[in-house]
Enzyme design. Structure first.
Site, short mmCIF file in Angstrom:
data_model
loop_
_atom_site.label_atom_id
_atom_site.label_comp_id
_atom_site.label_asym_id
_atom_site.label_seq_id
_atom_site.Cartn_x
_atom_site.Cartn_y
_atom_site.Cartn_z
N ARG A 111 41.75 55.12 38.35
CA ARG A 111 40.96 56.31 38.00
C ARG A 111 41.37 56.89 36.66
NH1 ARG A 111 41.11 60.72 42.65
NH2 ARG A 111 43.04 59.76 43.40
N ARG A 140 53.64 61.49 50.63
CA ARG A 140 53.37 62.65 49.77
C ARG A 140 53.50 63.95 50.56
NH1 ARG A 140 48.41 59.71 46.54
NH2 ARG A 140 49.69 59.06 44.75
N HIS A 164 41.39 57.48 52.85
CA HIS A 164 42.21 57.75 51.67
C HIS A 164 41.29 58.44 50.67
CE1 HIS A 164 45.49 57.28 48.96
NE2 HIS A 164 44.92 56.41 48.18
N VAL A 219 45.12 47.36 48.25
CA VAL A 219 45.46 48.70 47.75
C VAL A 219 44.44 49.19 46.73
CG1 VAL A 219 47.90 48.10 48.06
CG2 VAL A 219 46.94 48.14 45.76
N ARG A 266 37.87 58.42 43.67
CA ARG A 266 38.10 56.99 43.95
C ARG A 266 36.77 56.26 44.11
NH1 ARG A 266 42.24 59.55 47.14
NH2 ARG A 266 44.30 59.12 46.29
N ASN A 292 35.31 47.78 41.07
CA ASN A 292 36.37 47.18 41.88
C ASN A 292 35.83 46.27 42.99
OD1 ASN A 292 38.29 48.24 40.27
ND2 ASN A 292 39.00 49.82 41.69
N ASP A 319 47.46 37.56 37.50
CA ASP A 319 46.53 38.48 36.83
C ASP A 319 45.48 37.65 36.12
OD1 ASP A 319 46.89 41.70 36.04
OD2 ASP A 319 45.52 40.59 34.74
N ASN A 348 41.21 50.69 44.99
CA ASN A 348 40.38 51.82 45.43
C ASN A 348 38.90 51.63 45.13
OD1 ASN A 348 41.97 53.89 46.68
ND2 ASN A 348 43.12 54.00 44.76
N GLY A 357 49.21 44.88 36.92
CA GLY A 357 49.22 46.18 36.25
C GLY A 357 50.40 46.99 36.75
#
Ligand code: APR
Length: 317
Positions: free
Chosen positions: A90, A159, A183, A126, A96, A103, A39, A128, A16
């Site tokens: 999301r 960030r 996170h 990675v 999350r 997930n 994938d 969530n 993705g």
């Protein structure tokens, strides 16, 4: 340069937005022999790999990208590093944690298959909710805990750094920040470890502005999701994940904020949590304990308890 040494294989599961940008960043480093992108969808990773390979003469890299679709793991065998991005992102208004059931079933299956194909790999998760999916990937893979880590702290810190640089009107390279914890809601930005041109952040920005930036960092992912309307962030996240994979392959010993198994550090034990860790060929070499103020340490311990409660149910998902 065609003759420079390129070593190893890194697999990115999930083609993705997050996975494809991670694969391209890894390929553009031009240090790996092969980047495999997989994938469950047939054709998508193959098409993306073809497209990426065709960018090689322009960008000047030789790493080959191999696409494997249809949920197959053929070609991923004996990967040195595997980045797991498979899962749904999301939508606006979702936390999350709202992704956990969907997930979890994806990450469990992926981690089992990855482990069967690449017994000695380092896993970087990675998907969530990050802290829970990292714990689940360790459980499902059966890998030692130091060989499974999650990407979040590098992104949250980036960030925070970006927000501080914009507010203070300085280059991002002048700013050092740190976030620990989860996170999510119990992310622990650490203002006492933040500097601008070596000066403490508290001497550069007013307390209410720091509070505002801390808050914006904590909600950094949601801010992007709300603007995109569909899908979540991937440029900064993929930059962070790719750097972690690179640190593993180069056995660099860099200290990075990552989601790692904590076993006694900060008086916290038995939980995957956002901490600073030294990264090398074996994954997490060690968790690095830094100085924290009393309130930051208390917030980190609270985050650990909140994450521990959620990770306890992981086995049943
Ligand atoms: N095996 C392999 N790939 C899978 C599987 C699976 N079992 N299940 C889903 N996928 C793939 C999807 O087909 C899709 O191509 O994962 C990809 C997810 O891509 P996107 O929907 O574009 O999501 P992305 O933005 O890449 O986010 C992936 O990272 O940041 C987190 O919260 C985010 O959990 C999400 C993950």
């Amino acid at each position: 340069m065609a003759d420079k040494p390129r070593n190893g294989k890194v697999t990115v599961v999930g083609a993705g937005f997050y996975g494809s940008t991670t694969a391209l960043r890894l390929a553009e480093y031009d240090i790996f022999e092969t980047v495999v992108l997989t994938d469950i969808v047939e054709g998508k990773p193959e098409g993306l790999a073809l497209d990426m390979n065709q960018s090689r003469p322009i960008e000047g890299f030789e790493t080959r990208v191999v696409g494997v679709g249809g949920g197959s793991y053929e070609g991923t065998e004996n990967s040195d590093v595997v980045v797991i991005t498979a899962g749904v992102p999301r939508k606006p208004g979702m936390s999350r944690m709202d992704l956990i059931e969907t997930n979890a079933s994806i990450v469990r299956e992926v981690a089992e298959k990855v482990a069967a194909a690449s017994l000695d790999a380092v896993l970087i998760v990675v998907s969530n909710p990050l802290d829970e999916m990292t714990a689940l990937a360790q459980l499902a893979s059966g890998f030692p805990k130091h060989r499974v880590m999650g990407q979040a702290g590098m992104l949250d810190t980036a960030r925070f750094t970006n927000f501080v640089a914009e507010e203070a009107g300085v280059p991002v390279s002048s700013v050092r920040t740190l976030t620990l914890g989860s996170h999510g809601d119990t992310m622990v930005p650490v203002p006492s470890r933040c500097t601008v041109d070596g000066k403490p952040l508290t001497e550069v920005l007013a307390a209410d502005r720091i509070d505002h930036l801390v808050d914006r960092t904590r909600n950094g992912g949601a801010e992007v999701v709300a603007l995109l309307k569909t899908g979540s962030a991937y440029f900064a996240p993929s930059a962070a994940a790719a750097r972690m994979a690179r640190a593993v392959m180069e056995d660099s010993g860099e200290v990075m904020p990552v989601c790692a198994w904590v076993d006694g550090e900060y008086g916290i034990s038995g939980v995957y949590l956002g901490v600073e860790a030294e990264i090398g060929r074996e994954g997490v070499r060690k968790v690095v304990e830094g100085d924290l103020s009393e309130s930051e340490l208390a917030a980190l311990r609270d985050a650990a308890e909140a994450v521990r409660a959620k990770q306890a149910d992981i086995a049943d998902l």
